[in-house]
Design an enzyme around this catalytic site. Structure first.
Site, mmCIF file in Angstrom:
data_model
loop_
_atom_site.group_PDB
_atom_site.id
_atom_site.type_symbol
_atom_site.label_atom_id
_atom_site.label_comp_id
_atom_site.label_asym_id
_atom_site.label_seq_id
_atom_site.Cartn_x
_atom_site.Cartn_y
_atom_site.Cartn_z
ATOM 1 N N LYS A 141 15.690 -10.677 6.267
ATOM 2 C CA LYS A 141 13.937 -10.648 6.539
ATOM 3 C C LYS A 141 13.724 -9.265 6.875
ATOM 4 O O LYS A 141 13.593 -8.647 7.852
ATOM 5 C CB LYS A 141 13.442 -11.506 7.522
ATOM 6 C CG LYS A 141 12.130 -12.059 7.406
ATOM 7 C CD LYS A 141 10.716 -10.878 7.463
ATOM 8 C CE LYS A 141 10.563 -10.556 8.532
ATOM 9 N NZ LYS A 141 9.348 -9.531 8.475
ATOM 10 N N SER A 147 11.607 -2.964 17.497
ATOM 11 C CA SER A 147 10.690 -2.754 18.744
ATOM 12 C C SER A 147 11.367 -3.349 19.868
ATOM 13 O O SER A 147 12.003 -4.545 19.884
ATOM 14 C CB SER A 147 9.451 -3.016 18.853
ATOM 15 O OG SER A 147 9.116 -4.569 19.110
ATOM 16 N N TRP A 171 11.150 -1.023 8.749
ATOM 17 C CA TRP A 171 10.553 -0.133 7.485
ATOM 18 C C TRP A 171 11.041 1.342 7.532
ATOM 19 O O TRP A 171 10.696 1.755 6.203
ATOM 20 C CB TRP A 171 9.152 -0.590 7.781
ATOM 21 C CG TRP A 171 8.532 -0.196 8.803
ATOM 22 C CD1 TRP A 171 8.255 -1.025 9.751
ATOM 23 C CD2 TRP A 171 8.268 1.104 9.590
ATOM 24 N NE1 TRP A 171 7.426 -0.593 11.013
ATOM 25 C CE2 TRP A 171 7.602 0.937 10.790
ATOM 26 C CE3 TRP A 171 8.427 2.415 9.247
ATOM 27 C CZ2 TRP A 171 7.221 1.762 11.656
ATOM 28 C CZ3 TRP A 171 7.988 3.415 9.820
ATOM 29 C CH2 TRP A 171 7.213 3.288 11.131
ATOM 30 N N ILE A 178 0.722 -1.133 0.014
ATOM 31 C CA ILE A 178 0.032 -0.095 0.016
ATOM 32 C C ILE A 178 0.703 1.283 -0.067
ATOM 33 O O ILE A 178 1.690 1.326 0.689
ATOM 34 C CB ILE A 178 -1.099 -0.086 1.243
ATOM 35 C CG1 ILE A 178 -1.902 -1.368 1.140
ATOM 36 C CG2 ILE A 178 -1.618 1.349 1.324
ATOM 37 C CD1 ILE A 178 -2.797 -1.295 2.330
ATOM 38 N N ASP A 199 7.043 3.333 -1.128
ATOM 39 C CA ASP A 199 6.814 2.016 -0.300
ATOM 40 C C ASP A 199 6.695 2.693 1.141
ATOM 41 O O ASP A 199 5.791 2.166 1.966
ATOM 42 C CB ASP A 199 8.160 1.128 -0.523
ATOM 43 C CG ASP A 199 7.532 -0.297 0.183
ATOM 44 O OD1 ASP A 199 6.536 -0.579 0.362
ATOM 45 O OD2 ASP A 199 8.665 -1.051 0.260
ATOM 46 N N LEU A 237 6.122 -4.008 5.844
ATOM 47 C CA LEU A 237 5.622 -2.835 5.623
ATOM 48 C C LEU A 237 6.339 -2.103 4.630
ATOM 49 O O LEU A 237 5.936 -0.991 3.850
ATOM 50 C CB LEU A 237 5.343 -1.940 6.750
ATOM 51 C CG LEU A 237 4.376 -2.526 7.968
ATOM 52 C CD1 LEU A 237 4.552 -1.505 9.108
ATOM 53 C CD2 LEU A 237 3.024 -2.497 7.112
ATOM 54 N N GLU A 293 19.134 -3.677 18.141
ATOM 55 C CA GLU A 293 19.004 -2.215 18.097
ATOM 56 C C GLU A 293 17.506 -1.964 18.121
ATOM 57 O O GLU A 293 16.878 -2.141 17.427
ATOM 58 C CB GLU A 293 19.676 -1.640 16.907
ATOM 59 C CG GLU A 293 19.971 0.101 17.080
ATOM 60 C CD GLU A 293 18.992 0.848 16.259
ATOM 61 O OE1 GLU A 293 17.932 1.155 16.924
ATOM 62 O OE2 GLU A 293 19.226 1.311 15.274
ATOM 63 N N CYS A 311 14.429 5.587 15.176
ATOM 64 C CA CYS A 311 14.703 5.124 16.440
ATOM 65 C C CYS A 311 15.338 5.990 17.383
ATOM 66 O O CYS A 311 15.109 6.243 18.668
ATOM 67 C CB CYS A 311 15.411 3.722 16.567
ATOM 68 S SG CYS A 311 16.748 3.954 15.110
#
Length: 503
Positions: free
Chosen positions: A185, A239, A161, A28, A99, A189, A260, A294
């Site tokens: 990986k 997270s 992302w 999306i 993206d 998103l 991280e 972050c």
């Protein structure tokens, strides 16, 4: 604005392979909310295939193809990847922008950094050859000792992302430079440019299985990767909650991890500053990458004598920010990455208001943008240290503010967090900056700026922001295992035991 995107499969063993279960995930565009394509959704079955390919890549030709090849050989591939990234920069930047919503100018900057990171680790791969068999000084002249630096093995790299291709590169480039084989990986998103990295690897002839790229959901692809018994290390950015789960899983196999994680970084501004210069750093430190950083300095700690004027200046700077489709020229704030993130950020703002804070500016959708996950740059004042907005990571364009009167109070406020990724101080008094720098409990400190990041310097946090360091020589060490080799060189017997009687 929507543009065509390539249709890709999973990148495994040097080729494109459909997911075993043939599942796919829609992509999306966060600026238009339109579905613009889809990506493959890997599951445990695909993880098993990718890990097997990585293991084979390390042992093929007795390791000579990759793991035991010279650093100079691996460097040639890394430089070839860097050259291809530079060649494809315009299309990669556009893919990144549609993206994840990142303004095109920022995305282009990121792609430059991707190429630079591969170049940097190519240099370190070459230098690694000279570091092999480094002698160790011993207190006994009957022995000699040296150190070998060897690839850890198969590594699982799980990336976020907000900087899709760049933060993947922060892990992929040093892992490959070290001689590891990797399974990347990326976040579901924002995976488009990471899949294009697979195409680049194919074009430069990277040996099969050295880099495998699995897109998909965390529980379906990330978790099986983190818990796979044949993955020798996991490196994760994301997270704190997910990082904790990865640590728990790795503990069952006594597997090393580097993490991280989140942040709630402070920016302390003293009374002796140029207000406009400091104001620009304050908004850059929190609103760059649409506030989804972050290390964002999202807690602004102002000296009380300049607070009113400083906030007036910062509001004027914010009103001048162009908020638009990220592909538009001059865009400086695009949409946040997803509807879920959009709703989460607005909930933070709503909670702050209900707890008694004041929304000085922003806090809602820009009036001129009816579609897309756009949120105005937001400043929240009248904040107390027990409020959610002070304590928890928002990951959006939201800046909360407190004032202080003394240096000691500023330091206490700055360190009043469970996180410790970044911290910044702005003052013309460099001795004071040095004192504050030493007092900050953080892995990264900025003086008279916020957020600059260089491939050559270490990146990582303390406290609940994780452990381990990426970038620089430290990033390469993340993927190396140190082996001690000690040799007895005396012609005399060791002589510890009484020899048996001669017949």
């Amino acid at each position: 604005m929507d543009i065509p995107i390539p249709t890709r499969q999973l990148f495994i063993n040097g080729d494109w392979k459909a997911p075993v279960l043939n599942k796919r995930i829609p992509v999306i565009n966060p600026a238009t909310q339109n579905i613009i394509g889809d990506i493959p959704a890997a599951t445990k079955e695909d993880v098993d295939v990718a890990v097997a390919a990585a293991k084979t890549a390390l042992t093929r030709n007795k390791g000579a193809d990759w793991a035991t090849a010279s650093g100079a050989v691996r460097a040639r591939y890394l430089r070839a990847i860097a050259a291809k990234v530079t060649e494809k920069k315009p299309e990669l930047a556009k893919l990144e922008s549609i993206d994840c919503g990142k303004p095109l100018d920022e995305a282009a900057w990121d792609i430059d950094d991707v190429a630079g990171c591969f170049e940097y680790y190519a240099d370190l791969a070459e230098k690694l050859d000279a570091r092999q068999k480094a002698p160790v000084s011993l207190p006994m002249d009957t022995f000699k000792s040296h150190v070998l630096r060897e690839p850890i093995g198969v590594v699982g790299l799980i990336t976020p992302w907000n900087y899709p291709m760049l933060m993947a590169t922060w892990k992929v480039a040093p892992a490959l430079a070290a001689g590891c084989a990797a399974i990347l990986k990326p976040s579901e998103l924002a995976s488009l440019t990471c899949l294009e990295l697979g195409e680049i690897c194919k074009e430069v002839g990277l040996p099969p299985g050295v880099l495998n790229i699995l897109t998909g959901l965390g529980p379906e692809a990330g978790a099986p990767l983190a818990t796979h018994p044949d993955v020798d290390k996991v490196a994760f950015t994301g997270s704190s909650a997910t990082g904790s789960k990865i640590m728990t899983a790795a503990a069952q196999l006594v597997k090393p991890v580097s993490l991280e994680l989140g942040g709630k970084s402070p920016l302390v501004v003293f009374e002796d500053v140029d207000l406009d210069k400091a104001a620009e750093w304050a908004i850059f430190g929190c609103f760059w990458t649409n506030g989804q950083i972050c290390s964002a300095t999202s807690r602004l700690i102002l000296h009380e004598s300049i607070a009113t004027e400083f906030l007036n200046r910062i509001v004027k700077w914010i009103k001048n920010i162009k908020i638009s489709d990220p592909l538009e020229e001059g865009c400086r704030l695009g949409p946040v990455v997803s509807e879920g993130q959009y709703e989460k950020i607005l909930k933070f703002v709503s909670n702050a208001k209900s707890e008694g804070a004041t929304i000085l500016t922003g806090g809602s959708r820009p009036e001129h943008l009816k579609k897309g996950f756009f949120i105005e740059p937001t400043i929240i004042t009248d904040v107390t240290t027990n409020m959610q907005i002070w304590r928890e990571e928002v990951f959006g364009p939201v800046l909360c503010v407190k004032t202080f009167s003394t240096e000691e109070e500023a330091i206490d406020l700055a360190n009043d967090t469970v996180y410790g990724l970044g911290a910044a101080v702005i003052s013309n008094d460099l001795e004071r900056c040095e004192r504050v720098t030493k007092a900050f409990k953080a892995g990264i400190v900025w003086v008279n700026c916020s957020q600059p990041c260089f491939t050559q310097a270490p990146w990582g946090g303390v406290k609940r922001s994780g452990f381990g360091r990426e970038l620089g020589e430290w990033g390469l060490d993340n993927y190396l295992s140190v082996k001690q080799v000690t040799q007895y060189i005396s012609e005399e017997p060791w002589g510890w035991y009484q020899p048996p009687a001669k017949l």
